[in-house]
Scaffold this motif. Structure first.
Motif, PDB file in Angstrom:
ATOM      1  N   PHE A   3      53.516  38.994  45.514  1.00 38.71           N
ATOM      2  CA  PHE A   3      53.487  39.735  46.785  1.00 38.71           C
ATOM      3  C   PHE A   3      52.101  39.650  47.420  1.00 38.71           C
ATOM      4  N   ILE A   4      51.107  39.436  46.556  1.00 35.22           N
ATOM      5  CA  ILE A   4      49.759  39.076  47.032  1.00 35.22           C
ATOM      6  C   ILE A   4      49.227  38.012  46.069  1.00 35.22           C
ATOM      7  N   LEU A   5      48.151  37.348  46.438  1.00 39.99           N
ATOM      8  CA  LEU A   5      47.552  36.368  45.530  1.00 39.99           C
ATOM      9  C   LEU A   5      46.950  37.124  44.342  1.00 39.99           C
ATOM     10  N   GLU A   6      47.140  36.582  43.155  1.00 33.61           N
ATOM     11  CA  GLU A   6      46.644  37.280  41.952  1.00 33.61           C
ATOM     12  C   GLU A   6      45.164  37.623  42.051  1.00 33.61           C
ATOM     13  N   ARG A   7      44.365  36.672  42.536  1.00 35.75           N
ATOM     14  CA  ARG A   7      42.915  36.911  42.539  1.00 35.75           C
ATOM     15  C   ARG A   7      42.507  37.982  43.561  1.00 35.75           C
ATOM     16  N   ARG A   8      43.444  38.365  44.453  1.00 36.78           N
ATOM     17  CA  ARG A   8      43.157  39.439  45.416  1.00 36.78           C
ATOM     18  C   ARG A   8      43.582  40.812  44.885  1.00 36.78           C
ATOM     19  N   CYS A   9      44.202  40.831  43.701  1.00 35.80           N
ATOM     20  CA  CYS A   9      44.590  42.101  43.089  1.00 35.80           C
ATOM     21  C   CYS A   9      43.301  42.831  42.672  1.00 35.80           C
ATOM     22  N   SER A  10      43.251  44.143  42.898  1.00 37.45           N
ATOM     23  CA  SER A  10      41.982  44.874  42.730  1.00 37.45           C
ATOM     24  C   SER A  10      41.467  44.879  41.291  1.00 37.45           C
ATOM     25  N   LEU A  11      42.377  44.676  40.320  1.00 37.08           N
ATOM     26  CA  LEU A  11      41.942  44.710  38.919  1.00 37.08           C
ATOM     27  C   LEU A  11      41.765  43.308  38.335  1.00 37.08           C
TER      28      LEU A  11
ATOM     29  N   LEU B  36      36.496  49.448  41.662  1.00 35.17           N
ATOM     30  CA  LEU B  36      35.279  49.539  42.476  1.00 35.17           C
ATOM     31  C   LEU B  36      34.091  48.821  41.824  1.00 35.17           C
ATOM     32  N   ALA B  37      34.140  48.741  40.484  1.00 36.97           N
ATOM     33  CA  ALA B  37      33.047  48.052  39.783  1.00 36.97           C
ATOM     34  C   ALA B  37      33.349  46.555  39.612  1.00 36.97           C
ATOM     35  N   ASN B  38      34.568  46.139  40.008  1.00 41.25           N
ATOM     36  CA  ASN B  38      35.017  44.766  39.766  1.00 41.25           C
ATOM     37  C   ASN B  38      34.416  43.790  40.799  1.00 41.25           C
ATOM     38  N   PRO B  39      33.600  42.824  40.352  1.00 47.56           N
ATOM     39  CA  PRO B  39      32.995  41.876  41.304  1.00 47.56           C
ATOM     40  C   PRO B  39      34.037  41.099  42.118  1.00 47.56           C
ATOM     41  N   TYR B  40      35.215  40.802  41.513  1.00 51.11           N
ATOM     42  CA  TYR B  40      36.261  40.074  42.256  1.00 51.11           C
ATOM     43  C   TYR B  40      36.788  40.936  43.410  1.00 51.11           C
ATOM     44  N   HIS B  41      36.952  42.245  43.136  1.00 55.08           N
ATOM     45  CA  HIS B  41      37.463  43.140  44.188  1.00 55.08           C
ATOM     46  C   HIS B  41      36.418  43.294  45.302  1.00 55.08           C
ATOM     47  N   ARG B  42      35.165  43.435  44.914  1.00 52.49           N
ATOM     48  CA  ARG B  42      34.091  43.539  45.917  1.00 52.49           C
ATOM     49  C   ARG B  42      34.057  42.280  46.784  1.00 52.49           C
ATOM     50  N   GLU B  43      34.278  41.139  46.130  1.00 56.42           N
ATOM     51  CA  GLU B  43      34.283  39.869  46.864  1.00 56.42           C
ATOM     52  C   GLU B  43      35.487  39.819  47.832  1.00 56.42           C
TER      53      GLU B  43
END
Ligand SMILES: [Fe+2]
Ligand SMILES: [Fe+2]
Length: 319
Positions: free
Chosen positions: A64-72, A278-285
């Motif tokens: 439903f979204i790209l995996e790498r865009r998932c917040s975790l 919130l601490a996840n660099p991928y989510h911040r990106e």
């Protein structure tokens, strides 16, 4: 002495004349933009009720979204989720982003209603604002139907933020209003563009994203042109107010995209998972990526600066 007074009066008249000419040019430019956008609206608009096959079954195994865009994505919590749970979390995050989109569209509808209320209905400018309201009404119905179809709840921002949002159409005028609209529209646009052509995503989601991207291109063009014109009419003394209000809305939008409640769908504690996100660099990106187009535009316009930089950095929209 008499000569000095007349020279001063002549100066004032020249300044007033220049301001009148600039005002007339702004109005003429605004009418040209609105006329072009009205033609574009007439040439290409969608009716999601008819253009989307709502009865088609969801595709097995597609996201439903790209995996790498998932917040975790990339966190220790993510590693513990099964492939099915990752898919489920993505579905709820997609619903959450759409719910925030729905909330933003209802705020935007009220802002556009103010433009209509205060303007001349015979102008192209007001007529285009009405056309955009019609687009947004269809989008909101489309997002609501999409959330219902994929089987997720309508999340939306927290009750406190919803209350604050009620005041936004009255508080945000000129550059802060158009900037708020652009943050809402351009962040979601970045994610939707990325997903609409990706074969790993559910066909329903891709179609919803494609329709929204096509129609939002007009809205973004309108708001960017209006922001530039309203800046030219704003006094320097108002700048800190606009900067602060805009940073506040940027922070709220970036934090509201993923509701902590989504984590319950895969049995995670909302507080713990939100902290991990919130601490996840991928989510911040991902947040930074969402602001990649709009932030340089707002910065060039002079709307990103003191006294609001701490808020911008906390939103992850500015490094
Ligand atoms: Fe929309
Ligand atoms: Fe829009």
């Amino acid at each position: 002495m008499t000569t000095g007074v007349s020279a001063h009066t002549a100066d004032q008249e020249r300044t007033a004349g220049r301001e009148r000419t600039a005002g007339r040019e702004r109005t003429a430019g605004r009418e040209r933009t609105a006329d072009r956008l009205l033609r574009a609206t007439a040439a290409r608009s969608y009716d999601p009720d008819l253009d989307i096959d709502w009865s088609a079954p969801l595709a097995q195994g597609k996201g439903f979204i790209l995996e790498r865009r998932c917040s975790l994505y990339g966190t220790a919590l993510w590693e513990r989720l099964s492939p099915e749970q990752r898919l489920e979390l993505g579905k709820h995050e997609a619903a959450s982003v759409a719910s925030t989109g729905l909330w933003l569209e209802s705020v935007l509808l009220r802002m556009l209603a103010n433009v209509v209320y205060q303007g001349d209905p015979a102008s192209r400018h007001v007529q285009y604002a009405l056309a955009e309201m019609a687009d947004e009404c269809r989008h909101s119905t489309m997002f609501a139907r999409m959330i219902e179809r994929i089987g997720a709840p309508v999340y939306g921002p927290s009750p406190v933020i919803r209350k604050l949002g009620q005041w936004l159409p009255a508080m945000a005028r000129g550059p802060a209003m158009w900037g708020t609209i652009l943050i809402g529209e351009e962040l979601t646009d970045r994610y939707q563009r990325e997903q609409m052509g990706d074969e790993s995503i559910q066909p329903l989601m891709r179609m919803v994203n494609r329709i929204h991207v096509m129609e939002e291109a007009r809205h973004i063009g309108f708001a960017r042109a209006e922001l530039t014109r309203s800046l030219a009419a704003m006094s320097r003394a108002e700048l800190p107010y606009h900067r602060l209000l805009l940073a506040r809305t940027g922070f709220i939008v970036s934090r509201s995209l993923v509701s902590p409640e989504v984590y319950r769908s895969v049995g995670l504690d909302p507080g713990q998972a939100k902290r991990a996100a919130l601490a996840n660099p991928y989510h911040r990106e991902t947040i930074r990526f969402g602001g990649e187009k709009i932030m340089p535009f707002l910065a060039d316009a002079g709307l990103v600066g003191a006294p609001a930089m701490r808020l911008w950095r906390r939103s992850f929209l500015v490094a």
